[in-house]
Structure formats: C-alpha cells, structure tokens
Design an enzyme around this catalytic site. Structure first.
Site, PDB file in Angstrom:
ATOM      1  N   LEU A 171       0.819  -1.217   0.000  1.00  9.56           N
ATOM      2  CA  LEU A 171       0.000   0.000   0.000  1.00  9.56           C
ATOM      3  C   LEU A 171       0.853   1.266   0.000  1.00  9.56           C
ATOM      4  O   LEU A 171       0.336   2.362  -0.073  1.00  9.56           O
ATOM      5  CB  LEU A 171      -0.889   0.025   1.253  1.00  9.56           C
ATOM      6  CG  LEU A 171      -2.149  -0.813   1.201  1.00  9.56           C
ATOM      7  CD1 LEU A 171      -2.906  -0.668   2.517  1.00  9.56           C
ATOM      8  CD2 LEU A 171      -3.043  -0.376   0.046  1.00  9.56           C
TER       9      LEU A 171
ATOM     10  N   LYS B  40       3.339   1.809   2.484  1.00 10.99           N
ATOM     11  CA  LYS B  40       3.585   2.166   3.876  1.00 10.99           C
ATOM     12  C   LYS B  40       4.945   2.832   4.038  1.00 10.99           C
ATOM     13  O   LYS B  40       5.092   3.809   4.765  1.00 10.99           O
ATOM     14  CB  LYS B  40       3.596   0.864   4.697  1.00 10.99           C
ATOM     15  CG  LYS B  40       2.713   0.894   5.879  1.00 10.99           C
ATOM     16  CD  LYS B  40       2.792  -0.385   6.695  1.00 10.99           C
ATOM     17  CE  LYS B  40       3.018  -1.626   5.922  1.00 10.99           C
ATOM     18  NZ  LYS B  40       3.755  -2.688   6.462  1.00 10.99           N
TER      19      LYS B  40
ATOM     20  N   LYS C  80     -15.672   1.136  -0.851  1.00 12.16           N
ATOM     21  CA  LYS C  80     -16.072   0.253   0.236  1.00 12.16           C
ATOM     22  C   LYS C  80     -15.204   0.467   1.482  1.00 12.16           C
ATOM     23  O   LYS C  80     -13.961   0.439   1.394  1.00 12.16           O
ATOM     24  CB  LYS C  80     -15.971  -1.212  -0.220  1.00 12.16           C
ATOM     25  CG  LYS C  80     -16.974  -1.538  -1.318  1.00 12.16           C
ATOM     26  CD  LYS C  80     -18.335  -1.080  -0.912  1.00 12.16           C
ATOM     27  CE  LYS C  80     -19.463  -1.990  -1.138  1.00 12.16           C
ATOM     28  NZ  LYS C  80     -20.738  -1.374  -0.691  1.00 12.16           N
TER      29      LYS C  80
ATOM     30  N   PRO D 136     -13.515  -3.353   4.425  1.00 10.66           N
ATOM     31  CA  PRO D 136     -12.181  -3.941   4.703  1.00 10.66           C
ATOM     32  C   PRO D 136     -11.375  -3.099   5.697  1.00 10.66           C
ATOM     33  O   PRO D 136     -10.674  -3.636   6.549  1.00 10.66           O
ATOM     34  CB  PRO D 136     -11.497  -3.956   3.330  1.00 10.66           C
ATOM     35  CG  PRO D 136     -12.614  -3.932   2.342  1.00 10.66           C
ATOM     36  CD  PRO D 136     -13.722  -3.143   2.980  1.00 10.66           C
TER      37      PRO D 136
ATOM     38  N   CYS E 272      30.038  -1.314  -9.434  1.00 10.71           N
ATOM     39  CA  CYS E 272      30.452  -2.559  -8.794  1.00 10.71           C
ATOM     40  C   CYS E 272      30.778  -3.630  -9.843  1.00 10.71           C
ATOM     41  O   CYS E 272      31.804  -3.534 -10.497  1.00 10.71           O
ATOM     42  CB  CYS E 272      29.379  -3.003  -7.809  1.00 10.71           C
ATOM     43  SG  CYS E 272      30.082  -3.918  -6.425  1.00 10.71           S
TER      44      CYS E 272
ATOM     45  N   MET F  10      31.813  -2.114 -12.974  1.00  8.63           N
ATOM     46  CA  MET F  10      33.190  -1.624 -13.034  1.00  8.63           C
ATOM     47  C   MET F  10      34.125  -2.799 -13.313  1.00  8.63           C
ATOM     48  O   MET F  10      35.016  -2.726 -14.159  1.00  8.63           O
ATOM     49  CB  MET F  10      33.575  -0.971 -11.710  1.00  8.63           C
ATOM     50  CG  MET F  10      35.036  -0.577 -11.641  1.00  8.63           C
ATOM     51  SD  MET F  10      35.819  -1.214 -10.134  1.00  8.63           S
ATOM     52  CE  MET F  10      37.272  -0.195 -10.018  1.00  8.63           C
TER      53      MET F  10
ATOM     54  N   HIS G 281      28.679   1.802  -4.557  1.00  7.21           N
ATOM     55  CA  HIS G 281      27.305   2.056  -5.016  1.00  7.21           C
ATOM     56  C   HIS G 281      26.902   3.504  -4.760  1.00  7.21           C
ATOM     57  O   HIS G 281      26.280   3.809  -3.742  1.00  7.21           O
ATOM     58  CB  HIS G 281      26.330   1.110  -4.303  1.00  7.21           C
ATOM     59  CG  HIS G 281      26.490  -0.303  -4.725  1.00  7.21           C
ATOM     60  ND1 HIS G 281      25.836  -0.825  -5.823  1.00  7.21           N
ATOM     61  CD2 HIS G 281      27.240  -1.303  -4.224  1.00  7.21           C
ATOM     62  CE1 HIS G 281      26.181  -2.097  -5.973  1.00  7.21           C
ATOM     63  NE2 HIS G 281      27.036  -2.411  -5.016  1.00  7.21           N
TER      64      HIS G 281
ATOM     65  N   GLU H 226      24.620   5.160  -6.050  1.00  2.51           N
ATOM     66  CA  GLU H 226      23.157   5.361  -6.085  1.00  2.51           C
ATOM     67  C   GLU H 226      22.535   5.387  -4.689  1.00  2.51           C
ATOM     68  O   GLU H 226      21.483   5.977  -4.482  1.00  2.51           O
ATOM     69  CB  GLU H 226      22.498   4.269  -6.947  1.00  2.51           C
ATOM     70  CG  GLU H 226      22.461   2.857  -6.360  1.00  2.51           C
ATOM     71  CD  GLU H 226      23.722   2.028  -6.614  1.00  2.51           C
ATOM     72  OE1 GLU H 226      24.774   2.630  -6.924  1.00  2.51           O
ATOM     73  OE2 GLU H 226      23.662   0.786  -6.500  1.00  2.51           O
TER      74      GLU H 226
HETATM   75  N1  GLN Z   1      29.714  -9.913  -7.605  1.00  5.02           N
HETATM   76  C1  GLN Z   1      30.658  -8.860  -7.456  1.00  5.02           C
HETATM   77  C2  GLN Z   1      31.440  -8.963  -6.161  1.00  5.02           C
HETATM   78  O1  GLN Z   1      31.020  -9.612  -5.245  1.00  5.02           O
HETATM   79  C3  GLN Z   1      29.992  -7.511  -7.561  1.00  5.02           C
HETATM   80  C4  GLN Z   1      29.029  -7.252  -6.468  1.00  5.02           C
HETATM   81  C5  GLN Z   1      28.125  -6.105  -6.783  1.00  5.02           C
HETATM   82  O2  GLN Z   1      27.986  -5.727  -7.925  1.00  5.02           O
HETATM   83  N2  GLN Z   1      27.454  -5.571  -5.802  1.00  5.02           N
HETATM   84  O3  GLN Z   1      32.475  -8.372  -6.048  1.00  5.02           O
END
Ligand code: GLN
Length: 547
Positions: free
Chosen positions: A15, A17, A186, A189, A380, A383, A519, A521
C-alpha cells in the site's frame, strides 16, 4: 526522549507504507523536528542480505555496513538522514539475539518465551538512540493479522504503555476498494482491519486510506465513526504520478497536522516546504528526455535496482531533463551484437550483480560504450566488467576474468584480473574473511573512503579528491594490473587510502566513462542528486544533442 509514531498496514500489502512513513518523516522535518525512521520486518531472515533481489527487491546498504530492506532507501531519500544498522530489524535477528543470550545463560535458567523475552528484545531495539531525535518513526512490515507480525504488534503495544501517556501514536494504512458496478468506495475492509488491530490492543490515532477515487466527506466521517478515529485524522491517499509528490500531497490532505494533533502539539510549527516545491518543479518542468540503457541481470523486477532508478531520476532533475531508463537483459549480448540494441541510447549503465550469468554480455556492453564513445557508468560488477573488457581488448590479456566465475566454472586458463579479497583495512583495523564463512554479511560492506587522482574526470565530477561511498562486494580489481591497463588509456583514478584497492577506473580518451567499485546510487537524494549521476546524465544530454 523521542515521540514515537508506529506505522502499520492492513487489508492488502504494497500500500506504500514505506513511502507514507518516509513522507511523514520529511513533513516533520519541514516543521523543524528531527526524525529517525526504522523498519521492523517480521520475516525470519536475519537480514535481507541473502534474499534474492527477484523476490525482495534491492538490498540497501547503510554507512555502517548493514544489509537492509529497500524501504530504508526511501527513508534516506526523503529525509537525508543516514540510516544505521539499528534502523532495520527482522524476527530472524531478534530470535538470533534471544537464542544467543539463552546459550550464554543470560536468562538465568528461565523459560524463554515470546512474551516477555522476544517482546523485550524488540522494545530494546525500538528505543535505541531515542534521546537523539524529536520523532522516531517505526514501520512494521507486513499486514495486521500475519502470524509472524504478532510479537511486533504486542511489543509496540507494551512499549506505548511503558512510556508516558501521549508519547506514542499509531498510524494505520488501509485500502478503500472501489466497486465499479455500484460506483461505491467500500469501507468494510478498513473497518475489519482496524477491528483486527483493536483486538490486539492497538487503537489507531491516524488512518491513512489509499483510494483510486475521491473519498467523499460522508465516507470519511463514517470510517472515523466505525474505526474510532477522529474524522480529520482519516487521511485520504490518492495515487501519485511520482513518489516525490508524496510530501506535498500528504501535507495538502493534512497528514502532518493530524499526527501533531494526535500528540497534542499545538500550535504546530509552520512547515517550510520549499525543498519539495523545488523537487516538484524540477520534475514537472523537464526540458527534454535522455534515454539510458541499463544492462543487467535482474531486469524482471524493477525494485531490484530501486536506488539506481531513483538516482537516475535525480540526475535528470539536476539537469532538468526526464530520464527514460530502459532495462536490457545482459544475456542477450552473449549471443547478439549489442549495436542493434544499444545504438539509440544516450548512455549505458551496467549495475551491480552476482554470479556469472550475463557477464559476457555486460563486457560487450562496456566495449560498445568505450568504442562508440557513449557515456558509461559501471557500478560494482559493472566496473569489474569494464576492467576485464579493457584487459582483454586493450591490454591483450585474452584470458582476463574474475575469480567469481572462472573458479566456479573450473576454467584452467584464466587471469584473475578481479580476485577474491580475503583481508582488507577498515578505518584502523584489519578485516579477514575465509571462503568457508557464512554467506550473510561476509562482503566488504558499508562506507569506505577513496582518494581520487587530481585532474581526473571523477575528481571533477565530485569537485573533491576525498570521498566516502558504500560498498557491497566480495571481489576486487587487482591493482597489479594497474600499470599495464594505464598504458592502454584506462586510468585508475580512485584508490583506497592505503593504495591497495582500486575504487574507480575511467578511460582517458572518452567523454564520460567511469566505473566505480561502490554504489553511489545509495547516497543520492532528490534534493541533493549524487554528483556522479548528475554528471552522467549531463554527459547523456550532450550525447543526445550529438545524435
Ligand atoms: N559480484 C561482485 C562482487 O562480489 C559484484 C558485487 C556487486 O555488484 N554488488 O564483487
């Protein structure tokens, strides 16, 4: 002592949350309060680290190295507050703690029971750090009525009794289904779901009702009457075009006001909404579109790369363009020429991943981006694949590969350009891992710093040469190949502070080609787009003008 908002869900799952919790966090901040958000998950996994992204969506990693639920990503993106290990807990973790204590004899021979031992463990967890913030928002995963959820519901009931009156409130999310045949919304629920909650001693103070249709005043009053909630605390929640509308939308319908009223905070401090108004302005007034191909493995479930999708949107907001991200299954390029698929994109992103499947395709995608000078971001595994690509096609190391797959496949002839790291330095101490260790939590996890090469593209993107980013991987690029690869134009532009571990690579003779071992992101926010994503989309925008 913090005030607590416990957020539960009923009727159906999914939903929103997590989003409602995150938006409420943002709204309380907009009124000048400090907040922390927590997720209590009833499943039995100790953490989501070993769960398949197909099943559970992305694993969100915190600075302090916890592998958590993707809802923590929402929390961070909406509040900017960095989540901690102690902000995510599952039944598995709770029971593990209780059983370990039992083995150590800490219960002094007592019979161990759900009440009080499990519930006490949950309560201890909920109160960690409650002197640090004004509001602690705790979301309980799952739906009311689930068997696994019961100890959590019981624990929050007890917790609200333990605390002084008025310090804890309960917010419950439900669904109002619409029956087209009779043209009615409704409420039954929702009534049942609240009845279920009340039967375990929890009376909601605020009800958030998801609905695809406008909720008439009359229905709102009826829900309030039957659920024992003030009508003005029955909050309608309609579908949104973008999740980032949530703070403004929930504010318009009075969610933050209802919560502050429930605590008796009056007069409520005025909200400062300019952060979210600016976010919406950027989102609604994009000038143009760029297309990004994401070449990955978990393409069936978008949630598997949730943070990447969001970070790309943020990158678009930084450049006032809309980002159209399309997911392409890397395995296709094991057999077919990437050109036909990738030609029309303004940028290519190869995300993280585990295991061999699709890796040859990712290597070909990296090659295509390098040769055609299309902006490339490798995250990761993305790369690592870019490094293998350069090793094979530029440095002439034909058998370049990664220990992650070549060992599994038993290949005899291969050069491990990417190898399994067994010890490394975190801050001031050494971390060691054995191949035989448990799978959970054995990776290089959490925030590590990197030193960037002055004058490199990546240093220009960040505008600094010292960064800290979150990691989640077992394998590393072998720095012994650095010289050989640099002779061919690949630059190792970011290294761990001790100079041992390559953190970032880029190609010199390319408009924008960056691979990162971490990462980025995970740290991007709509109101503070990550510099790498902002730069990547800027490069995509330029590419877009070229074609
Ligand atoms: N599989 C790769 C590692 O363990 C990359 C991991 C990932 O992309 N998060 O190094």
């Amino acid at each position: 002592m913090a005030r607590y908002v416990f957020i539960t869900g009923g009727v159906v799952s999914s939903l929103g949350k997590g989003l409602a919790s995150a938006a409420l966090g943002a709204l309380l901040q907009a009124r000048g309060f400090s907040v922390r958000l927590r997720k209590l998950d009833p499943y039995l996994n100790v953490d989501p680290g070993t769960m398949s992204p197909f099943e559970h969506g992305e694993v969100f990693v915190t600075d302090d190295g916890a592998e958590t639920d993707l809802d923590l990503g929402h929390y961070e993106r909406f509040t900017g507050v960095s989540a901690r290990k102690t902000d995510s807990i599952s039944s598995g973790r709770i029971y593990t703690n209780v059983l370990e204590k039992e083995r150590r004899g800490e219960y002094l021979g007592k019979t161990i029971q759900v009440i009080p031992h499990v519930t006490n463990e949950i309560k201890d967890f909920i109160s960690i750090g409650d002197d640090e913030v004004d509001f602690m928002l705790c979301e309980i995963g799952g739906t009311v009525g689930d068997i696994e959820g019961l100890p959590f519901f019981e624990a929050i009931r007890q917790f609200s009794q333990d605390r002084p009156r008025g310090q804890c409130i309960f917010m419950h999310l439900t669904l109002l289904p619409y029956l087209a045949a009779s043209g009615e919304l409704k409420t039954k629920p929702t009534q049942h779901s609240v009845k279920e909650l009340r039967s375990i001693g929890l009376q909601p103070d605020v009800l958030v009702c998801r609905s695809e249709h406008p909720i008439p005043e009359k229905e709102r009053a009826k829900i309030g009457l039957f659920c024992n909630v003030r009508p003005e605390a029955v909050i309608p929640a309609y579908d949104l075009k973008s999740i980032y509308e949530a703070p403004l939308a929930y504010h318009r319908v009075g969610l933050d006001q209802a919560v502050l009223d429930a605590f008796g905070i009056s007069p409520a401090p005025k909200p400062e909404m300019s952060r979210w108004e600016d976010v919406m302005d950027r989102l609604n007034n994009a000038e143009g579109v760029v297309r990004v191909a994401i070449v990955g493995k978990y393409v069936q479930l978008e949630d598997a790369y949730k943070s990447i999708a969001e970070a790309l949107t943020h990158g678009g907001m930084a450049n006032r363009v809309k980002v159209k991200a399309e997911w392409i299954d890397a395995e296709v390029f094991d057999r077919e020429d990437p050109a036909a698929y990738l030609e029309d994109y303004d940028a290519i992103l190869v995300p993280g991943g585990f295991g061999e499947r699709g890796t040859e395709g990712k290597i070909r995608a990296a090659q295509f981006a390098r040769e055609k000078k299309i902006p490339y971001m490798g995250i990761c595994l993305g790369m690592q694949m870019a490094v293998i690509e350069a090793a094979r096609n530029l440095a002439g190391i034909e058998d370049a590969g990664s220990e992650e797959f070549n060992h599994e496949a038993g290949a005899e002839r291969f050069e491990p350009v990417v190898y399994h790291l067994k010890e490394w330095v975190q801050g001031n101490h050494r971390v060691e891992r054995k191949v035989t260790d448990d799978k959970g939590g054995t990776m290089r996890l959490g925030a590590y710093s990197a030193a960037l090469t002055p004058g490199s593209n990546v240093a220009a993107q960040y505008g600094t040469t010292e960064i800290e980013e979150r990691h989640r991987h077992r394998y590393e690029v072998d720095a012994r190949y650095r010289e050989k690869l640099e002779e061919c134009g690949m630059v190792f532009s970011g290294m761990s502070p001790d100079g041992r571990l390559p953190e970032i690579v880029e190609h010199k003779d390319h408009p924008w080609f960056i691979g990162v071992q971490f990462h980025p992101e995970l740290k991007s926010k709509p109101f503070a787009p990550h510099p790498l994503f902002a730069g990547f989309i800027k490069a995509a925008k330029e590419q877009n003008r070229l074609v």
